[in-house]
Design a protein around this motif. Structure first.
Motif, PDB file in Angstrom:
ATOM      1  N   UNK A  32       0.816  -1.210   0.000  1.00 43.51           N
ATOM      2  CA  UNK A  32       0.000   0.000   0.000  1.00 43.51           C
ATOM      3  C   UNK A  32       0.857   1.271   0.000  1.00 43.51           C
ATOM      4  N   UNK A  33       1.942   1.277   0.776  1.00 41.29           N
ATOM      5  CA  UNK A  33       2.703   2.505   0.986  1.00 41.29           C
ATOM      6  C   UNK A  33       3.948   2.626   0.121  1.00 41.29           C
ATOM      7  N   UNK A  34       4.671   1.526  -0.056  1.00 36.43           N
ATOM      8  CA  UNK A  34       6.020   1.651  -0.618  1.00 36.43           C
ATOM      9  C   UNK A  34       6.355   0.559  -1.626  1.00 36.43           C
ATOM     10  N   UNK A  35       5.409   0.144  -2.452  1.00 37.77           N
ATOM     11  CA  UNK A  35       5.682  -0.935  -3.396  1.00 37.77           C
ATOM     12  C   UNK A  35       6.440  -0.353  -4.572  1.00 37.77           C
ATOM     13  N   UNK A  36       7.744  -0.534  -4.567  1.00 36.95           N
ATOM     14  CA  UNK A  36       8.602  -0.001  -5.621  1.00 36.95           C
ATOM     15  C   UNK A  36       8.798  -1.088  -6.681  1.00 36.95           C
ATOM     16  N   UNK A  37       9.630  -2.060  -6.377  1.00 30.77           N
ATOM     17  CA  UNK A  37       9.848  -3.187  -7.292  1.00 30.77           C
ATOM     18  C   UNK A  37       9.302  -4.480  -6.701  1.00 30.77           C
ATOM     19  N   UNK A  38       8.942  -4.460  -5.435  1.00 30.43           N
ATOM     20  CA  UNK A  38       8.465  -5.670  -4.772  1.00 30.43           C
ATOM     21  C   UNK A  38       9.587  -6.506  -4.200  1.00 30.43           C
ATOM     22  N   UNK A  39      10.827  -6.021  -4.276  1.00 31.83           N
ATOM     23  CA  UNK A  39      11.974  -6.792  -3.784  1.00 31.83           C
ATOM     24  C   UNK A  39      11.951  -6.919  -2.261  1.00 31.83           C
ATOM     25  N   UNK A  40      11.591  -5.865  -1.565  1.00 28.55           N
ATOM     26  CA  UNK A  40      11.509  -5.944  -0.098  1.00 28.55           C
ATOM     27  C   UNK A  40      10.392  -6.911   0.282  1.00 28.55           C
ATOM     28  N   UNK A  41       9.269  -6.771  -0.378  1.00 36.88           N
ATOM     29  CA  UNK A  41       8.096  -7.605  -0.113  1.00 36.88           C
ATOM     30  C   UNK A  41       8.442  -9.089  -0.212  1.00 36.88           C
ATOM     31  N   UNK A  42       9.226  -9.465  -1.203  1.00 37.72           N
ATOM     32  CA  UNK A  42       9.558 -10.873  -1.423  1.00 37.72           C
ATOM     33  C   UNK A  42      10.703 -11.371  -0.541  1.00 37.72           C
ATOM     34  N   UNK A  43      11.447 -10.469   0.095  1.00 40.01           N
ATOM     35  CA  UNK A  43      12.613 -10.862   0.882  1.00 40.01           C
ATOM     36  C   UNK A  43      12.357 -10.868   2.386  1.00 40.01           C
ATOM     37  N   UNK A  44      11.116 -10.682   2.816  1.00 41.77           N
ATOM     38  CA  UNK A  44      10.786 -10.620   4.243  1.00 41.77           C
ATOM     39  C   UNK A  44      10.603 -12.035   4.789  1.00 41.77           C
ATOM     40  N   UNK A  45      11.256 -12.336   5.924  1.00 40.70           N
ATOM     41  CA  UNK A  45      11.159 -13.651   6.554  1.00 40.70           C
ATOM     42  C   UNK A  45      11.192 -13.504   8.076  1.00 40.70           C
ATOM     43  N   UNK A  46      10.566 -14.441   8.810  1.00 42.71           N
ATOM     44  CA  UNK A  46      10.739 -14.452  10.267  1.00 42.71           C
ATOM     45  C   UNK A  46      12.021 -15.195  10.617  1.00 42.71           C
ATOM     46  N   UNK A  47      12.732 -14.722  11.608  1.00 46.88           N
ATOM     47  CA  UNK A  47      13.951 -15.376  12.072  1.00 46.88           C
ATOM     48  C   UNK A  47      14.000 -15.331  13.593  1.00 46.88           C
ATOM     49  N   UNK A  48      14.629 -16.333  14.188  1.00 41.35           N
ATOM     50  CA  UNK A  48      14.839 -16.328  15.636  1.00 41.35           C
ATOM     51  C   UNK A  48      15.881 -15.268  15.967  1.00 41.35           C
ATOM     52  N   UNK A  65      14.777  -8.763   6.634  1.00 40.01           N
ATOM     53  CA  UNK A  65      14.747  -8.620   5.184  1.00 40.01           C
ATOM     54  C   UNK A  65      16.065  -9.196   4.670  1.00 40.01           C
ATOM     55  N   UNK A  66      15.970 -10.292   3.941  1.00 37.69           N
ATOM     56  CA  UNK A  66      17.153 -10.997   3.464  1.00 37.69           C
ATOM     57  C   UNK A  66      17.803 -10.215   2.323  1.00 37.69           C
ATOM     58  N   UNK A  67      18.975  -9.680   2.597  1.00 38.86           N
ATOM     59  CA  UNK A  67      19.661  -8.874   1.596  1.00 38.86           C
ATOM     60  C   UNK A  67      20.099  -9.712   0.404  1.00 38.86           C
ATOM     61  N   UNK A  68      20.428 -10.981   0.654  1.00 43.83           N
ATOM     62  CA  UNK A  68      20.867 -11.851  -0.441  1.00 43.83           C
ATOM     63  C   UNK A  68      19.746 -12.109  -1.444  1.00 43.83           C
ATOM     64  N   UNK A  69      18.501 -11.946  -1.022  1.00 48.50           N
ATOM     65  CA  UNK A  69      17.380 -12.087  -1.941  1.00 48.50           C
ATOM     66  C   UNK A  69      16.941 -10.733  -2.491  1.00 48.50           C
ATOM     67  N   UNK A  70      17.014  -9.697  -1.645  1.00 50.14           N
ATOM     68  CA  UNK A  70      16.482  -8.405  -2.038  1.00 50.14           C
ATOM     69  C   UNK A  70      17.295  -7.753  -3.160  1.00 50.14           C
ATOM     70  N   UNK A  71      18.627  -7.707  -3.038  1.00 53.55           N
ATOM     71  CA  UNK A  71      19.445  -7.019  -4.029  1.00 53.55           C
ATOM     72  C   UNK A  71      19.356  -7.642  -5.417  1.00 53.55           C
ATOM     73  N   UNK A  72      19.494  -8.978  -5.552  1.00 56.43           N
ATOM     74  CA  UNK A  72      19.356  -9.549  -6.903  1.00 56.43           C
ATOM     75  C   UNK A  72      17.962  -9.331  -7.497  1.00 56.43           C
ATOM     76  N   UNK A  73      16.929  -9.431  -6.666  1.00 60.46           N
ATOM     77  CA  UNK A  73      15.568  -9.213  -7.165  1.00 60.46           C
ATOM     78  C   UNK A  73      15.397  -7.772  -7.619  1.00 60.46           C
ATOM     79  N   UNK A  74      15.924  -6.852  -6.849  1.00 58.29           N
ATOM     80  CA  UNK A  74      15.816  -5.432  -7.205  1.00 58.29           C
ATOM     81  C   UNK A  74      16.560  -5.132  -8.500  1.00 58.29           C
ATOM     82  N   UNK A  75      17.760  -5.699  -8.643  1.00 58.95           N
ATOM     83  CA  UNK A  75      18.538  -5.482  -9.869  1.00 58.95           C
ATOM     84  C   UNK A  75      17.832  -6.086 -11.082  1.00 58.95           C
ATOM     85  N   UNK A  76      17.243  -7.273 -10.905  1.00 63.99           N
ATOM     86  CA  UNK A  76      16.557  -7.920 -12.027  1.00 63.99           C
ATOM     87  C   UNK A  76      15.305  -7.141 -12.438  1.00 63.99           C
TER      88      UNK A  76
END
Length: 156
Positions: A32-48, A65-76
């Protein structure tokens, strides 16, 4: 008594509450607020939470937010490289979305809004899950004790 079982129950309950209540709300806020490329949206995970530093002796879960997933998705999705800041480090876009920037970007705070709107529901989900997990621990405990061989103290 069963500290290990209780720790596991707390961790499972917190991961369930974060994963099923907070993360969906955070993703809705991102869309709703910040959908740019959707890279953040797809890289969100719960962690201990890690067991070092400030988190030492704390049990729970957090949203990462998994950076290893977010950066490649954003670049693509943008077709170009991710922005690089000082010292050739990647520019961490989720922090700017949450807190704003000195260049004039306003903070959108999707995480804070998710926490504020789902606070009570998250607590209720956590308590419900914790009760379920503790019931499992209590049910399993007599089975575990019965498997141990009894040793006589008389030495015979």
């Amino acid at each position: 008594r069963d500290k290990k079982g209780a720790r596991k129950a707390v961790r499972r309950a917190s991961k369930t509450a974060v994963g099923k209540v907070l993360i969906p709300e955070y993703k809705r806020n991102l869309q709703r607020l910040a959908y740019d490329t959707g890279a953040i949206h797809d890289a969100v995970r719960p962690r201990a939470v890690p067991q070092k530093g400030w988190y030492r002796h704390k049990i729970g879960s957090r949203i990462v937010i998994l950076q290893k997933k977010m950066y490649p998705a954003r670049e693509a999705r943008t077709g170009g490289p991710s922005p690089v800041g000082e010292n050739d480090l990647y520019f961490f876009y989720p922090a700017v979305v949450e807190y704003g920037s000195s260049q004039g970007r306003q903070p959108l705070a999707p995480m804070r809004k998710a926490l504020q709107s789902k606070d009570k529901k998250c607590k209720l989900a956590y308590i419900r899950e914790l009760k379920k997990e503790m019931a499992k621990v209590r049910a399993a405990k007599p089975i575990m004790e019965s498997k141990r061989p009894r040793v006589s103290k008389k030495g015979g």
